[in-house]
Design a protein around this motif. Structure first.
Motif, mmCIF file in Angstrom:
data_model
loop_
_atom_site.group_PDB
_atom_site.id
_atom_site.type_symbol
_atom_site.label_atom_id
_atom_site.label_comp_id
_atom_site.label_asym_id
_atom_site.label_seq_id
_atom_site.Cartn_x
_atom_site.Cartn_y
_atom_site.Cartn_z
ATOM 1 N N LEU A 249 0.833 -1.201 0.000
ATOM 2 C CA LEU A 249 0.000 0.000 0.000
ATOM 3 C C LEU A 249 0.873 1.258 0.000
ATOM 4 C CD1 LEU A 249 -2.922 1.006 0.113
ATOM 5 C CD2 LEU A 249 -2.769 0.967 2.598
ATOM 6 N N PHE A 250 1.960 1.221 0.753
ATOM 7 C CA PHE A 250 2.887 2.362 0.769
ATOM 8 C C PHE A 250 3.533 2.556 -0.595
ATOM 9 C CE2 PHE A 250 7.377 3.635 1.265
ATOM 10 C CZ PHE A 250 7.178 4.941 1.665
ATOM 11 N N PHE A 251 3.957 1.471 -1.214
ATOM 12 C CA PHE A 251 4.570 1.560 -2.544
ATOM 13 C C PHE A 251 3.576 2.132 -3.559
ATOM 14 C CE2 PHE A 251 4.884 -0.503 -6.721
ATOM 15 C CZ PHE A 251 6.131 -0.047 -7.137
ATOM 16 N N ALA A 252 2.354 1.611 -3.570
ATOM 17 C CA ALA A 252 1.356 2.081 -4.526
ATOM 18 C C ALA A 252 0.997 3.545 -4.282
ATOM 19 C CB ALA A 252 0.103 1.208 -4.441
ATOM 20 N N THR A 253 0.872 3.926 -3.018
ATOM 21 C CA THR A 253 0.545 5.318 -2.700
ATOM 22 C C THR A 253 1.644 6.262 -3.158
ATOM 23 O OG1 THR A 253 -0.724 4.599 -0.763
ATOM 24 C CG2 THR A 253 -0.065 6.899 -0.843
ATOM 25 N N THR A 254 2.891 5.900 -2.899
ATOM 26 C CA THR A 254 4.013 6.768 -3.268
ATOM 27 C C THR A 254 4.132 6.912 -4.779
ATOM 28 O OG1 THR A 254 5.205 6.100 -1.268
ATOM 29 C CG2 THR A 254 6.491 7.125 -3.032
ATOM 30 N N MET A 255 4.069 5.794 -5.499
ATOM 31 C CA MET A 255 4.214 5.849 -6.951
ATOM 32 C C MET A 255 3.037 6.568 -7.600
ATOM 33 S SD MET A 255 7.132 4.558 -7.366
ATOM 34 C CE MET A 255 7.107 4.581 -9.163
ATOM 35 N N THR A 256 1.832 6.322 -7.107
ATOM 36 C CA THR A 256 0.661 6.991 -7.671
ATOM 37 C C THR A 256 0.701 8.481 -7.389
ATOM 38 O OG1 THR A 256 -0.614 4.964 -7.312
ATOM 39 C CG2 THR A 256 -1.860 6.960 -7.767
ATOM 40 N N LEU A 257 1.177 8.847 -6.224
ATOM 41 C CA LEU A 257 1.291 10.264 -5.870
ATOM 42 C C LEU A 257 2.272 10.973 -6.800
ATOM 43 C CD1 LEU A 257 0.212 12.231 -3.689
ATOM 44 C CD2 LEU A 257 2.267 11.737 -2.382
ATOM 45 N N ILE A 258 3.396 10.342 -7.074
ATOM 46 C CA ILE A 258 4.403 10.952 -7.952
ATOM 47 C C ILE A 258 3.861 11.117 -9.365
ATOM 48 C CG2 ILE A 258 6.655 10.584 -9.018
ATOM 49 C CD1 ILE A 258 7.541 9.246 -6.420
ATOM 50 N N THR A 259 3.256 10.063 -9.914
ATOM 51 C CA THR A 259 2.755 10.132 -11.284
ATOM 52 C C THR A 259 1.564 11.073 -11.421
ATOM 53 O OG1 THR A 259 1.401 8.150 -10.881
ATOM 54 C CG2 THR A 259 3.586 7.822 -11.836
ATOM 55 N N SER A 260 0.744 11.195 -10.384
ATOM 56 C CA SER A 260 -0.424 12.074 -10.483
ATOM 57 C C SER A 260 -0.009 13.543 -10.521
ATOM 58 C CB SER A 260 -1.376 11.825 -9.310
ATOM 59 O OG SER A 260 -0.736 12.038 -8.065
ATOM 60 N N PHE A 261 1.092 13.902 -9.882
ATOM 61 C CA PHE A 261 1.586 15.275 -9.993
ATOM 62 C C PHE A 261 2.096 15.566 -11.400
ATOM 63 C CE2 PHE A 261 1.814 15.656 -5.302
ATOM 64 C CZ PHE A 261 1.341 16.948 -5.175
ATOM 65 N N GLN A 262 2.426 14.533 -12.169
ATOM 66 C CA GLN A 262 2.962 14.707 -13.510
ATOM 67 C C GLN A 262 1.905 14.527 -14.591
ATOM 68 O OE1 GLN A 262 6.080 11.780 -13.593
ATOM 69 N NE2 GLN A 262 7.379 12.876 -12.142
ATOM 70 N N VAL A 263 0.636 14.599 -14.254
ATOM 71 C CA VAL A 263 -0.424 14.373 -15.224
ATOM 72 C C VAL A 263 -0.338 15.416 -16.336
ATOM 73 C CG1 VAL A 263 -2.069 15.772 -13.879
ATOM 74 C CG2 VAL A 263 -2.915 14.096 -15.533
#
Length: 311
Positions: free
Chosen positions: A232-246
């Protein structure tokens, strides 16, 4: 008589717990050789561009012409620009909407795809397909679906007898439309991560919870969720990074409109750099985005000790 040993190849034997100086440790010369290509690629394609962006952010750097030192003028221009502030606010809004929706949908689908579901592998492939299909093609299809007279409008009129909202031309709906499309596009990756993590939960702990009278909901929240917290931590971190780059979804579906209601930071950087040819201003905006992502990621890593369990 003991044969002499080669100092370059001798194995250092020390009592357990003894701290060995790094100069005396045996080093394998092949390690740096194997790491060199990756280190070279990291330097050329990551560290050097970051350094160049930082240098360019302090210059008036046109596409063609001579760069001039301007100090912090680009950053002052950015934060005084209402378009940049709108892009920053839209990006934060996208992250706030997209991140929890992505995690909830992907975790819910992963929990539903338990080993008891028949043909679960087929469902996994179906749900994962949008992630590997071209995002530009997906955005074009969704733009056609959102248009008046499209699939969504026709479905709403058939069921409710009223036309659907103008999703892409209404500032109140445009960002929501982009978020929905993005969740559909990206939840499959996290679903696979969560599904694999749930499959690795020890069966004996689930049986012990069942013997104690825990129902399915309690078992999920008290047993499964803490055990998959690293995933869950891995998915949250990676999704957070990619969502800022939308960038692609709003650019293809709305061009940042209506007005600036869906313009994101990456689209602002793209426009300043390649439309207005202001590379210094674009680099300053890119560095602001870099600092935001770095700060949010650092907070994530600092806060993981409170809820991530690696045991």
């Amino acid at each position: 008589m003991t044969a002499p040993t080669d100092n370059a190849t001798a194995t250092l034997t020390v009592p357990p717990g003894t701290r060995v100086p790094w100069r005396r440790r045996r080093r394998n010369p092949w390690g740096p050789a194997f790491a060199a290509p990756h280190a070279l690629g990291l330097a050329l394609f990551t560290l050097v561009p970051i350094g160049m962006a930082l240098v360019m952010s302090f210059h008036d750097w046109p596409m063609i012409g001579t760069a001039e030192w301007t100090g912090a003028a680009n950053f002052q221009t950015l934060f005084g620009d209402p378009t940049f502030r709108a892009a920053l606010g839209n990006t934060v809004l996208f992250v706030v909407l997209y991140l929890p929706l992505n995690l909830i949908v992907s975790l819910g689908m992963a929990a539903w795809l338990s080993p008891k579901i028949r043909h679960r592998q087929i469902f996994r492939v179906i749900f994962f397909l949008p992630t590997v299909t071209p995002i530009v093609a997906n955005a074009v299809v969704w733009r056609l679906m959102y248009q008046p007279g499209g699939a969504i409008d026709g479905t709403v009129q058939t069921i409710f007898g009223v036309p659907a909202p103008a999703f892409l031309s209404d500032p109140n709906w445009a960002m929501i439309a982009v978020v929905v499309m993005s969740v559909w596009q990206g939840f499959g990756y996290n679903m696979i991560v969560f599904s694999s993590a749930l499959d690795s939960v020890p069966e004996n702990q689930l049986e012990a919870a069942a013997l104690d009278g825990a129902n399915a909901w309690t078992t999920f929240w008290r047993i499964k969720l803490p055990l998959i917290s690293p995933s869950l931590f891995f998915a949250t971190t990676m999704t957070l990074i990619t969502s800022f780059q939308v960038f692609i979804q709003p650019y293809i579906m709305t061009k940042g409109g209506p007005g600036n209601s869906t313009m994101t930071l990456v689209q602002f950087i793209y426009t300043q750099g390649f439309t207005f040819q202001q590379l210094g201003l674009a680099s300053a905006a890119a560095f602001v985005l870099f600092v935001i992502i770095l700060g949010v990621t650092a907070v994530q890593f600092l806060g993981q000790k409170k809820w991530v369990h690696y045991d």
